[in-house]
Design an enzyme around this catalytic site. Sequence first.
Site, PDB file in Angstrom:
ATOM      1  CD  GLU A 130     -53.652  18.483 -24.081  1.00 11.14           C
ATOM      2  OE1 GLU A 130     -53.219  18.203 -25.200  1.00 11.14           O
ATOM      3  OE2 GLU A 130     -53.353  17.863 -23.054  1.00 11.14           O
ATOM      4  NE  ARG A 179     -46.764   2.421 -20.936  1.00 11.64           N
ATOM      5  CZ  ARG A 179     -46.556   2.730 -22.207  1.00 11.64           C
ATOM      6  NH1 ARG A 179     -45.530   2.216 -22.847  1.00 11.64           N
ATOM      7  NH2 ARG A 179     -47.349   3.562 -22.843  1.00 11.64           N
ATOM      8  CE  LYS A 232     -53.252  11.837 -22.202  1.00 10.58           C
ATOM      9  NZ  LYS A 232     -53.158  10.418 -22.000  1.00 10.58           N
TER      10      LYS A 232
HETATM   11  P1  ADP Z   1     -52.588   8.991 -25.253  1.00  9.12           P
HETATM   12  O1  ADP Z   1     -52.205   8.919 -23.818  1.00  9.12           O
HETATM   13  O2  ADP Z   1     -53.983   8.568 -25.518  1.00  9.12           O
HETATM   14  O3  ADP Z   1     -51.582   8.304 -26.131  1.00  9.12           O
HETATM   15  P2  ADP Z   1     -51.333  11.548 -25.634  1.00  9.12           P
HETATM   16  O4  ADP Z   1     -51.671  12.712 -24.802  1.00  9.12           O
HETATM   17  O5  ADP Z   1     -50.070  10.827 -25.317  1.00  9.12           O
HETATM   18  O6  ADP Z   1     -52.556  10.534 -25.635  1.00  9.12           O
HETATM   19  O7  ADP Z   1     -51.308  11.983 -27.140  1.00  9.12           O
HETATM   20  C1  ADP Z   1     -51.161  11.056 -28.180  1.00  9.12           C
HETATM   21  C2  ADP Z   1     -50.919  11.782 -29.486  1.00  9.12           C
HETATM   22  O8  ADP Z   1     -52.003  12.674 -29.760  1.00  9.12           O
HETATM   23  C3  ADP Z   1     -49.707  12.680 -29.494  1.00  9.12           C
HETATM   24  O9  ADP Z   1     -48.547  11.979 -29.820  1.00  9.12           O
HETATM   25  C4  ADP Z   1     -50.055  13.692 -30.550  1.00  9.12           C
HETATM   26  O10 ADP Z   1     -49.827  13.189 -31.832  1.00  9.12           O
HETATM   27  C5  ADP Z   1     -51.528  13.832 -30.367  1.00  9.12           C
HETATM   28  N1  ADP Z   1     -51.815  14.992 -29.502  1.00  9.12           N
HETATM   29  C6  ADP Z   1     -51.868  14.997 -28.161  1.00  9.12           C
HETATM   30  N2  ADP Z   1     -52.176  16.221 -27.697  1.00  9.12           N
HETATM   31  C7  ADP Z   1     -52.320  17.004 -28.782  1.00  9.12           C
HETATM   32  C8  ADP Z   1     -52.661  18.378 -28.989  1.00  9.12           C
HETATM   33  N3  ADP Z   1     -52.931  19.182 -27.966  1.00  9.12           N
HETATM   34  N4  ADP Z   1     -52.722  18.832 -30.253  1.00  9.12           N
HETATM   35  C9  ADP Z   1     -52.475  18.021 -31.301  1.00  9.12           C
HETATM   36  N5  ADP Z   1     -52.167  16.739 -31.183  1.00  9.12           N
HETATM   37  C10 ADP Z   1     -52.088  16.220 -29.942  1.00  9.12           C
END
Ligand code: ADP
Length: 661
Positions: A200, A291, A116
């Site tokens: 974040e 993917r 990430k």
């Molecule tokens: P993972 O790879 O574990 O799935 P992601 O970064 O894709 O994590 O985030 C998954 C979900 O978490 C997002 O779809 C969103 O709902 C929530 N999310 C991610 N980052 C944030 C953020 N900075 N603030 C609020 N919600 C977030």
Amino acid sequence: MFKKILIANRGEITCRVIRTARRMGIKTVAVYSDADSRALHVEQADEAYPIGPAPARESYLDIKAVLAAARRGGVDAIHPGYGFLSENAAFAAACTKAGRGFIGPSAAAIRAMGDKATAKALAEKAGVPVVPGYRGERQHATVFATEAARIGYPLLVKAAAGGGGRGSRMVERPNELGVALESARREATAAFGDGRLILEKYLRAPRHIEVQVFGDRFGNLVHLYARDCSSQRRYQKVIEEAPPTAVAPALLRRLYAAALSIARAIKYQNAGTVEFIVERGRFYFIEMNTRLQVEHAVTEMITGIDLVEWQLRVAAGEKLPLRQPQIRARGHAIETRLYAEDPARGFLPSTGRLARLRFPAANAHLRVETGLRQGDIVTEFYDPMIAKLVVSAPDRRIARARLDTALSESRILGVVTNRDFLQRLIAQPAFRRGTVDTAFIGRHLESLALAVSAPDAALAAAVLSRIVSAGPKPGRDGFSPWRLRDGWRQGDDHALDFVFGDHGTRRRVRLRFESNSLQLDFGKRRIPVLAWTLGDRDLGIELGGRHIDASVAWDERGAQVALADGTWRLDAAETNARRGDAVAAAGRIVAPMPGKIAAVHVAKGATVTCGQILLVLEAMKMEHAIAAPGEGVVAEIRCAAGDPVAEGTELLVLVGGKEQA
Ligand code: ADP
């Protein structure tokens, strides 16, 4: 084109890839762990090879074992599905090195997006906004504390190697940071073998919007529009749809452009998804999945494109079949994921044998994607997703209604599922309006996961399932005792009493056999009933002039009943008590899932009452109390604290207690 491919995965995605391969005249090879030797994906493939024991690390994640199967099958290429090895750069490289095509992007592209922190740096360089945060190498708690203060609270701790929400922790206040970092690191290390974390800024109510992209080796790159995946529990998607309806078209166009510029920066080939969170007209890149996604089907439904076919063509060296202006989207599609999990217990996965698995028949606007059949076991080894229901319609209102119907016609018994939760979710005014944000489920969890006591119809179904046998619907003019299966004998009073435990309360039902009719007494109310079987564990009932389609499965605890609008567990406290027959509490108490005995609360010879805690089982890192299903005497104890037990292991024998007055 490839002649033969291996699918390095299991379950529904393997079945789905096989379907397209078949249509394209490509032979398929499946792999399976010891837990999956009789799985549907094995049955559907042309060939299949065992790759090791049930734990994924020793089978589906074992690169050597998968490549050995590819060699034995003599395949040209390998499709990784999603999860497992799909985003493992070393695996992609190993496939190529072994002379087999990898049906996905280059190892370099996977590597660039696998972390990430580096992915976000890359997005920023491509001019795409990212959520403010800290993604440095320094991982000391004091560094995080300083950075957290700079970013501001609330914030989100994430695993750098993350996926599936694992390692994600929301932190409201500085004093919660330490604990969150520790548990996130533990979870990330266990899940990914990499404990690095990032911070974040936490957005309170964003929407999750993602763009499907596709590239080929000639530098062609297109998008296939966006999906809204804001219906999430614990940062994991449960409902996805396309197109997003709550995002302005102008913003969507900016998202397409941003997604394409990120994909272009890594010369992306094959199918990929660029994910964003969107709040108040602003958008932020969060990650790219290199993917095919679980939710790719909604994109297929609105574009009419088979994404797996495109994957195969592009991996085989063909050009993208269409150019951007030729890709059109029409109508609306919604996918929902049916999981074996208990929303009322924090979405804890549920395991067990699928006593009933029934879905509506697929048609032009309904896809049912599953890798399971009735009788199969949902184990603790893999993702507990049972099926995806995907509907399409000319507009969102109709798609929602079709999904609602499809859910009510789906019957899953033997495990706890999220079906009722999903039905409630899509009935919410916010869902109907299309305004659900990613935190919506968390805010409304109590009402969405609410346990409601069983309606008369569910009690009727449980009772009637004991007495009707196969045959046509009985005529209105009569009820034949010859249809009785068990539990009834000709006697003087022509009645059977049932007592069920239902969320801690006792529910009594009396079934009366009158000269030419059947009646059910619910306390003071008497309601005429008719019942007939519809085949495998399904029952047609007419209760007080209303038709009900019920599914019922009995186990050692009692009955599980699914109706169109809900699923209930009815513990068999006592049945037939009035007649003085055996009390249902008599019997074997078995482990409901694999685990370890944490405590034994009763001694041999003890008299126990209905609902009394007999044992505590520790399973899936949680404790589960096992209660007496009725009054009885402990005849035997077959386990001790500390014992590991398999599912179905007999733990204790209870013999019948007193008659219920
Ligand atoms: P993972 O790879 O574990 O799935 P992601 O970064 O894709 O994590 O985030 C998954 C979900 O978490 C997002 O779809 C969103 O709902 C929530 N999310 C991610 N980052 C944030 C953020 N900075 N603030 C609020 N919600 C977030």
